[in-house]
Write a protein that holds these residues in place. Structure first.
Motif, short mmCIF file in Angstrom:
data_model
loop_
_atom_site.label_atom_id
_atom_site.label_comp_id
_atom_site.label_asym_id
_atom_site.label_seq_id
_atom_site.Cartn_x
_atom_site.Cartn_y
_atom_site.Cartn_z
N ARG A 1 0.84 -1.21 0.00
CA ARG A 1 0.00 0.00 0.00
C ARG A 1 0.87 1.26 0.00
NH1 ARG A 1 -4.91 -0.62 -0.12
NH2 ARG A 1 -5.74 -2.69 0.19
N CYS A 2 0.29 2.35 -0.49
CA CYS A 2 0.99 3.63 -0.54
C CYS A 2 1.33 4.11 0.87
CB CYS A 2 0.10 4.66 -1.24
SG CYS A 2 0.73 6.34 -1.14
N ALA A 3 2.58 4.54 1.06
CA ALA A 3 3.03 4.97 2.38
C ALA A 3 2.30 6.22 2.86
CB ALA A 3 4.53 5.25 2.35
N GLU A 4 1.80 7.02 1.93
CA GLU A 4 1.14 8.27 2.29
C GLU A 4 -0.36 8.09 2.50
OE1 GLU A 4 2.24 11.32 2.94
OE2 GLU A 4 4.33 10.67 2.75
N CYS A 5 -1.04 7.51 1.51
CA CYS A 5 -2.51 7.50 1.56
C CYS A 5 -3.10 6.10 1.67
CB CYS A 5 -3.08 8.21 0.33
SG CYS A 5 -2.91 7.26 -1.18
N GLY A 6 -2.26 5.06 1.58
CA GLY A 6 -2.78 3.70 1.75
C GLY A 6 -3.42 3.11 0.50
N LEU B 1 4.95 4.41 -2.99
CA LEU B 1 4.01 5.53 -3.11
C LEU B 1 3.08 5.27 -4.29
CD1 LEU B 1 6.02 8.87 -2.71
CD2 LEU B 1 4.52 7.78 -1.04
N CYS B 2 1.84 5.75 -4.19
CA CYS B 2 0.98 5.69 -5.37
C CYS B 2 1.37 6.87 -6.25
CB CYS B 2 -0.49 5.74 -4.98
SG CYS B 2 -1.07 7.37 -4.52
N ARG B 3 0.91 6.83 -7.48
CA ARG B 3 1.34 7.84 -8.43
C ARG B 3 0.98 9.26 -7.97
NH1 ARG B 3 -0.68 7.21 -14.31
NH2 ARG B 3 0.68 5.40 -14.10
N LYS B 4 -0.27 9.38 -7.43
CA LYS B 4 -0.73 10.69 -6.99
C LYS B 4 0.21 11.27 -5.93
CE LYS B 4 -5.66 11.24 -7.15
NZ LYS B 4 -6.85 10.77 -6.45
N CYS B 5 0.51 10.46 -4.92
CA CYS B 5 1.36 10.93 -3.82
C CYS B 5 2.78 11.19 -4.31
CB CYS B 5 1.34 9.94 -2.68
SG CYS B 5 -0.29 9.84 -1.89
N ASN B 6 3.23 10.36 -5.26
CA ASN B 6 4.57 10.52 -5.80
C ASN B 6 4.67 11.86 -6.54
OD1 ASN B 6 7.18 9.89 -6.30
ND2 ASN B 6 6.76 8.08 -7.56
ZN LIG Z 1 -0.88 7.64 -2.13
#
Ligand SMILES: [Zn+2]
Length: 453
Positions: free
Chosen positions: A409-414, A441-446
Motif C-alpha cells: 500500500r501507498c506509504a502516504e494514503c494507503g 508511493l501511489c502515483r498521486k502521492c509521488n
Molecule cells: Zn498515495
C-alpha cells in the motif's frame, strides 16, 4: 503459515454437539441415562432392546428420544475415531439406529454430520502443507461416499466458506514472495481441483490476493521505468489465469502500455502522428501529440485577481505548441519557453511571449505533458532525462522487503493501485537504493512529493 494454521485450528474444533444447557438438572439426568444405556448395549449386545432399557432405568417419555439420539451419537463418534467407516461398522450403526427407534431422517442427518466432522479433520490435516495429494484426496472421497456424496458436494454443502478461505490462504502462501512459480500454480490448481471448487468460485476466493500479486509484479516491472517482453508475458499470463474482472485487467494493460510509451519517449522516441486538419502545419513539421487541452491563467492585477480559462485543441509538434479554441488561438515556440514545472493542476509554462499559464490535457494528461517536456528539452538541447539510469536501480531483494513493509500500500494514503517504488531522498540528491531510502508511493502521492522537492 500463520493464516493457514489459524484456519486449520478453527476447522479442527469441529462441529460441536448442540446442547441446550437450559436445564442443568435435566442435562445431568440425560447424561446418566445415556451412559447406562450405552453400558447395557455393551453387556447384552445383539440381544439389546431399547424398550427394556427404558423400563429398567425408568427413562421418561420426554427424555427417551433425547437419550436415544445421544447414545447413537456416541456410537457414531466411536466408530469414526479412526476417520473411516467399514461396511461392518456401517451395518452395526444401522442396527443400533433401528434398535434405538431413531427416525430415518434424523439418522441420516447424524450420519452426515459425523462424516462431515471426519471429513473436516482429514481436510485440516491435508492442508497443513496447503495442498492435497492423491492419498488425501482418496481418503476424502471415501468419507464423502459414506453419505452418498462426492468431495465437491461435501465441500459445497458443509465447507463452502472454509473451502474459499483455504484456497485463498494457499494462494497467499504461494504468492507472498511477489511471484507465482509455474510449479506453485500447478499445485494450487491441483488442490482446487481435488476440492472440486469451480473456476469462478476459485477466482472469487483469490480476488484480493491475486490483485495484490499483480500490483506487486507490475510495480516490480516498472521499477526500472521499462517493461521487458518477459515481464509483459508474465503479466499477461497472470491476468488471463487469475482475473475475471475486465475493468482491472484493462487498468493493468493501460499501465503496461503507458510504461512502454514512457520508456520510448525517455529514449528519445517521440511518437509521430498525422496532424489534425485544423492545424496548419509548416512543411516538414512533425506532429507528436493532438488532443483536447484546458488552459488556465491567473493574474494579480491592480483591479484584483483575473482568471482566464480556455478549452480547445492542442497540437504539439517538434517545434511548437498550438492551442486552437473557438474564440482564441495561440502558439508557443518551444524555444520561447523559459521554464516549465509539473503541479497537481497541470504543466505550468513560463513563456517570454504568449502562453504563460497552466495546461492540463483531459484525454491523456501524462502522455501530453511528457511529450511536450521532451520536445521543449530537445528544441533547447537541454534534455535531462535519458533512458534508464542504472544508478537508480533498486534490487529485487530491497523491492521485496519494501513491498512487505508497506503491505502493498501507498506509504502516504494507503492506496493499493498505481504503486511505484520511490527514493525517499532522490538519487540526484545523494539518496541510496537501500531499504531505508525506498518507499512505496501511489502515483498521486509521488507526483505531490516531486512537486515539493
Ligand atoms: Zn498515495
Amino acid at each position: 503459515m500463520k493464516a493457514a494454521k489459524g484456519l486449520i485450528n478453527w476447522i479442527k474444533t469441529g462441529i460441536n454437539e448442540v446442547t441446550s444447557a437450559i436445564d442443568a438438572e435435566r442435562e445431568a439426568r440425560i447424561n446418566g441415562h445415556t451412559a447406562r444405556v450405552e453400558a447395557e448395549v455393551g453387556r447384552v449386545k445383539q440381544g439389546f432392546v431399547f424398550e427394556d432399557a427404558v423400563k429398567k432405568f425408568e427413562i421418561s417419555t420426554g427424555d427417551r428420544p433425547v437419550v436415544a439420539e445421544r447414545v447413537y451419537r456416541r456410537f457414531l463418534a466411536r466408530t469414526w475415531t479412526d476417520l473411516s467407516l467399514t461396511d461392518r461398522e456401517a451395518e452395526l450403526l444401522n442396527w443400533a439406529a433401528g434398535c434405538l427407534g431413531i427416525p430415518a431422517g434424523k439418522v441420516s442427518q447424524l450420519n452426515q454430520e459425523a462424516a462431515a466432522d471426519a471429513f473436516r479433520q482429514v481436510l485440516a490435516a491435508a492442508l497443513v502443507d496447503n495442498q492435497i495429494n492423491d492419498t488425501e484426496a482418496g481418503h476424502l472421497a471415501q468419507i464423502a461416499a459414506r453419505c452418498g456424496c462426492t468431495v465437491p458436494t461435501m465441500m459445497a454443502t458443509f465447507f463452502q466458506q472454509e473451502g474459499e478461505a483455504l484456497i485463498r490462504s494457499a494462494f497467499t502462501q504461494y504468492t507472498s514472495d511477489g511471484k507465482l512459480e509455474r510449479d506453485e500454480w500447478k499445485q494450487f490448481l491441483q488442490t482446487v481441483e481435488q476440492l472440486g471448487v469451480p473456476r469462478d468460485k476459485m477466482l472469487h476466493a483469490i480476488r484480493l490476493p491475486a490483485r495484490q500479486l499483480i500490483e506487486h509484479v507490475l510495480a516490480d516491472a516498472r521499477s526500472d521505468d521499462e517493461i521487458s517482453e518477459r515481464e509483459e508475458k508474465v503479466l499477461a499470463s497472470l491476468l488471463s489465469n487469475l482475473i475475471d474482472d475486465t475493468a482491472f485487467a484493462s487498468y493493468v494493460r493501460d499501465q503496461i502500455a503507458e510504461t512502454k510509451w514512457k520508456a520510448d519517449i525517455a529514449k528519445g522516441r517521440l511518437p509521430s502522428i498525422d496532424a489534425p486538419l485544423e492545424a496548419a502545419l509548416r512543411a516538414g513539421e512533425i506532429t507528436h501529440y493532438a488532443g483536447p487541452v484546458r488552459y488556465v491563467r491567473t493574474r494579480e492585477l491592480s483591479g484584483g485577481t483575473k482568471t482566464e480559462e480556455l478549452d480547445g485543441l492542442a497540437v504539439i509538434t517538434d517545434t511548437r505548441f498550438i492551442l486552437s479554441a473557438t474564440d482564441k488561438s495561440f502558439q508557443i515556440s518551444h524555444r520561447k519557453i523559459l521554464g516549465h514545472k509539473l503541479s497537481p493542476a497541470g504543466l505550468e509554462i513560463r513563456s517570454d511571449g504568449k502562453g504563460t499559464g497552466t495546461y492540463s490535457f483531459p484525454a491523456d494528461h501524462d502522455k501530453a505533458v511528457t511529450i511536450w517536456r521532451v520536445a521543449i528539452g530537445r528544441a533547447n538541447q537541454t534534455i535531462v532525462e535519458t533512458g534508464t539510469n542504472n544508478t537508480r536501480h533498486i534490487s529485487r531483494e530491497v523491492r521485496q522487503r519494501v513491498w512487505q513493509r508497506y503491505g502493498g500500500r501507498c506509504a502516504e494514503c494507503g492506496a493499493g493501485e498505481y504503486l511505484e517504488f520511490d527514493h525517499i531522498v532522490p538519487v540526484a540528491k545523494g539518496g541510496s537504493n537501500s531499504d531505508s531510502n525506498v518507499q512505496l508511493l501511489c502515483r498521486k502521492c509521488n507526483l505531490k512529493k516531486s512537486d515539493n522537492i
